[in-house]
Design a protein around this motif. Structure first.
Motif, mmCIF file in Angstrom:
data_model
loop_
_atom_site.group_PDB
_atom_site.id
_atom_site.type_symbol
_atom_site.label_atom_id
_atom_site.label_comp_id
_atom_site.label_asym_id
_atom_site.label_seq_id
_atom_site.Cartn_x
_atom_site.Cartn_y
_atom_site.Cartn_z
ATOM 1 N N ILE A 88 10.622 4.857 -35.497
ATOM 2 C CA ILE A 88 11.018 3.825 -35.829
ATOM 3 C C ILE A 88 10.167 1.933 -35.787
ATOM 4 C CG2 ILE A 88 12.804 2.058 -35.678
ATOM 5 C CD1 ILE A 88 14.433 4.738 -34.737
ATOM 6 N N ALA A 89 9.223 1.452 -34.705
ATOM 7 C CA ALA A 89 8.125 0.858 -34.678
ATOM 8 C C ALA A 89 7.380 1.018 -35.641
ATOM 9 C CB ALA A 89 8.290 0.424 -33.376
ATOM 10 N N ALA A 90 6.585 1.778 -35.963
ATOM 11 C CA ALA A 90 5.896 2.458 -36.741
ATOM 12 C C ALA A 90 5.758 1.999 -38.629
ATOM 13 C CB ALA A 90 5.110 3.699 -36.655
ATOM 14 N N ARG A 91 7.096 2.206 -38.708
ATOM 15 C CA ARG A 91 8.039 1.389 -40.045
ATOM 16 C C ARG A 91 7.696 0.678 -40.166
ATOM 17 N NH1 ARG A 91 8.357 6.940 -42.828
ATOM 18 N NH2 ARG A 91 8.344 8.050 -41.941
ATOM 19 N N GLY A 92 7.761 -0.558 -39.039
ATOM 20 C CA GLY A 92 8.618 -1.668 -39.547
ATOM 21 C C GLY A 92 9.206 -1.932 -39.084
ATOM 22 N N MET A 93 10.516 -1.346 -38.383
ATOM 23 C CA MET A 93 11.773 -1.271 -37.899
ATOM 24 C C MET A 93 12.125 -1.764 -36.441
ATOM 25 S SD MET A 93 13.411 1.010 -41.288
ATOM 26 C CE MET A 93 12.803 2.733 -39.844
ATOM 27 N N ALA A 94 12.873 -2.355 -36.031
ATOM 28 C CA ALA A 94 13.137 -2.664 -34.846
ATOM 29 C C ALA A 94 13.886 -1.378 -34.254
ATOM 30 C CB ALA A 94 14.148 -4.174 -34.466
ATOM 31 N N PRO A 95 13.768 -0.622 -33.364
ATOM 32 C CA PRO A 95 14.732 -0.108 -32.078
ATOM 33 C C PRO A 95 15.288 -0.510 -31.640
ATOM 34 C CG PRO A 95 12.154 0.679 -31.980
ATOM 35 C CD PRO A 95 12.245 -1.342 -32.286
ATOM 36 N N LEU A 96 16.487 0.160 -31.709
ATOM 37 C CA LEU A 96 17.926 -1.034 -30.857
ATOM 38 C C LEU A 96 18.237 0.776 -29.794
ATOM 39 C CD1 LEU A 96 19.973 -2.530 -29.403
ATOM 40 C CD2 LEU A 96 21.346 -2.399 -31.462
ATOM 41 N N LYS A 136 16.878 1.272 -15.461
ATOM 42 C CA LYS A 136 15.553 0.981 -14.654
ATOM 43 C C LYS A 136 14.716 1.892 -15.078
ATOM 44 C CE LYS A 136 15.437 -0.477 -10.349
ATOM 45 N NZ LYS A 136 15.523 -0.386 -9.136
ATOM 46 N N GLU A 137 14.951 3.438 -14.957
ATOM 47 C CA GLU A 137 14.034 4.248 -15.163
ATOM 48 C C GLU A 137 13.398 3.925 -17.145
ATOM 49 O OE1 GLU A 137 12.938 9.472 -15.310
ATOM 50 O OE2 GLU A 137 14.644 7.810 -14.598
ATOM 51 N N LEU A 138 14.461 3.351 -17.990
ATOM 52 C CA LEU A 138 13.488 3.467 -18.898
ATOM 53 C C LEU A 138 12.880 2.435 -19.373
ATOM 54 C CD1 LEU A 138 14.906 4.059 -22.380
ATOM 55 C CD2 LEU A 138 15.733 1.862 -21.872
ATOM 56 N N ARG A 139 13.222 1.545 -18.206
ATOM 57 C CA ARG A 139 11.851 0.236 -18.378
ATOM 58 C C ARG A 139 10.848 0.563 -17.890
ATOM 59 N NH1 ARG A 139 14.216 -1.354 -22.374
ATOM 60 N NH2 ARG A 139 16.202 -3.081 -21.672
ATOM 61 N N ALA A 140 10.830 1.525 -16.824
ATOM 62 C CA ALA A 140 10.159 2.337 -15.816
ATOM 63 C C ALA A 140 8.917 2.396 -16.722
ATOM 64 C CB ALA A 140 10.074 2.789 -14.287
ATOM 65 N N ARG A 141 9.326 3.276 -17.701
ATOM 66 C CA ARG A 141 8.593 4.420 -18.672
ATOM 67 C C ARG A 141 8.059 3.605 -20.155
ATOM 68 N NH1 ARG A 141 10.260 9.966 -18.752
ATOM 69 N NH2 ARG A 141 11.261 10.432 -16.971
ATOM 70 N N GLY A 142 8.125 2.198 -19.598
ATOM 71 C CA GLY A 142 7.779 1.511 -20.835
ATOM 72 C C GLY A 142 8.617 1.339 -21.664
ATOM 73 N N ILE A 143 9.774 1.788 -21.854
ATOM 74 C CA ILE A 143 10.423 1.490 -23.466
ATOM 75 C C ILE A 143 10.829 0.579 -23.255
ATOM 76 C CG2 ILE A 143 12.276 2.387 -24.752
ATOM 77 C CD1 ILE A 143 11.881 5.071 -23.319
ATOM 78 N N ASP A 144 10.578 -0.425 -24.021
ATOM 79 C CA ASP A 144 11.157 -1.759 -23.972
ATOM 80 C C ASP A 144 11.918 -2.468 -24.549
ATOM 81 O OD1 ASP A 144 11.195 -3.938 -22.463
ATOM 82 O OD2 ASP A 144 9.394 -5.725 -23.085
ATOM 83 N N VAL A 145 12.918 -1.987 -25.510
ATOM 84 C CA VAL A 145 13.426 -2.352 -26.646
ATOM 85 C C VAL A 145 14.663 -2.990 -25.829
ATOM 86 C CG1 VAL A 145 12.215 -1.172 -27.872
ATOM 87 C CG2 VAL A 145 14.517 0.066 -27.135
ATOM 88 N N PRO A 146 15.750 -3.392 -26.390
ATOM 89 C CA PRO A 146 17.117 -3.898 -26.386
ATOM 90 C C PRO A 146 18.181 -2.364 -26.350
ATOM 91 C CG PRO A 146 16.091 -4.912 -28.088
ATOM 92 C CD PRO A 146 14.970 -4.138 -27.596
ATOM 93 N N VAL A 147 18.840 -2.988 -25.612
ATOM 94 C CA VAL A 147 19.753 -1.828 -25.297
ATOM 95 C C VAL A 147 21.652 -2.453 -25.419
ATOM 96 C CG1 VAL A 147 20.577 -0.016 -23.239
ATOM 97 C CG2 VAL A 147 18.267 -0.506 -23.455
#
Length: 294
Positions: free
Chosen positions: A166-174, A191-202
């Motif tokens: 999604i991000a590669a296509r110029g859109m924002a992932p949620l 916490k695991e989501l962020r530890a894995r480097g997935i830093d998008v709004p939830v």
């Protein structure tokens, strides 16, 4: 800032746990939405589900109503329920042109096999139709309690892949999660989501107040954990399934438990007991905690 592509309210620090919440509705809830509208803050995101057997015109009409009432429509696209490319792009064009839609939510859908050309959400993303239509943000599902058809590791891999696509296509992932009753499971997953480097709004899925039997019926249908211990945390006793239950304890746990390590998080309400009842609960909760702006 990418967060503003999700919605302008992400750029404002929330006042209280319910600030900047979003809602979910079905096409048949249009009249209920109009009744609830005075209780809903302007620009609130409202997701319009994609259910089997619904008329596409009814979904479009509900999406238009969301926009006309001053809220932010986010229609669902259920990959396996879409019958053809024309079906997909026709619906997308209709909601963009008639309701000014710039945000969409995609799910694979319940059928084990697709009725058309799209097996999963990745197939919808790969068409390029969303960015061509001017969609700026795409919501995808998160499953803090796991997925019935994938291992835990597969869930993480698929989520990371879709966020990247999604991000590669110029859109924002949620990420919008399934609802649940156990705050500890959600906080650990975040916490695991962020530890894995997935830093998008939830957005965390919260069930609105409803009859206990109704809540448990939706939980069974959606594969949501509902053990005796979990239900006790939520405030439900399996000894008595009469009456209704609200998410007071669940939301309290998020209010006290969420911290910087959980990233950017807001709530998403599933109004199983009705839109008006859910909105009344939100306002009552805010008044009790001194954070109601109305």
């Amino acid at each position: 800032m990418a967060d503003t592509l999700i919605h302008p309210n992400w750029a404002r620090p929330p006042i209280g746990i319910t600030e900047g919440f979003s809602l979910e509705m079905t096409a048949k809830d249009e009249a209920s939405l109009r009744d609830a509208a005075p209780l809903i803050p302007a620009e609130t995101p409202v997701a319009i589900t994609f259910l089997p057997g619904e008329d596409v015109g009814a979904r479009v009409a509900a999406t238009v109503a969301v926009r006309e009432l001053g809220f932010e429509p986010m229609p669902h696209f259920s990959a396996r329920r879409i019958t053809s490319e024309d079906d997909f792009e026709g619906y997308l064009k209709a909601v963009v042109e008639r309701a000014g839609v710039t945000r969409a939510f995609i799910v694979a859908g319940d059928p084990p096999a697709p009725v058309g050309p799209y097996f999963d959400t990745s197939a919808l993303i790969a068409t390029g139709a969303f960015e061509r239509s001017g969609i700026r943000a795409i919501g995808i599902g998160g499953h803090p309690e796991g997925h019935p058809n994938m291992t835990v590791e597969q869930c993480w891999q698929v989520l990371e892949m879709k966020v990247g696509d999604i991000a590669a296509r110029g859109m924002a992932p949620l990420i919008v999660t399934q609802f649940g009753f156990d705050p500890d499971a959600f906080l650990a997953w975040l916490k695991e989501l962020r530890a894995r480097g997935i830093d998008v709004p939830v957005r965390i899925g919260v069930p609105g107040p409803a009859g206990i039997k109704r809540l448990l019926s939706f939980a069974a249908r959606c594969g949501v954990g509902a053990s005796t211990a979990v239900l006790k945390k939520y405030g439900i006793s399996v000894a008595s399934l009469l009456g209704s239950a609200g998410p007071d304890k669940l939301v309290d746990a998020f209010a006290t438990g969420l911290g910087p390590e959980h990233g950017r998080v807001r709530l998403h309400f599933y109004p199983f007991g009705g839109l008006v009842k859910t909105l009344e609960w939100i306002h009552a909760y805010n008044r009790r905690h001194g954070i109601d702006r109305t």
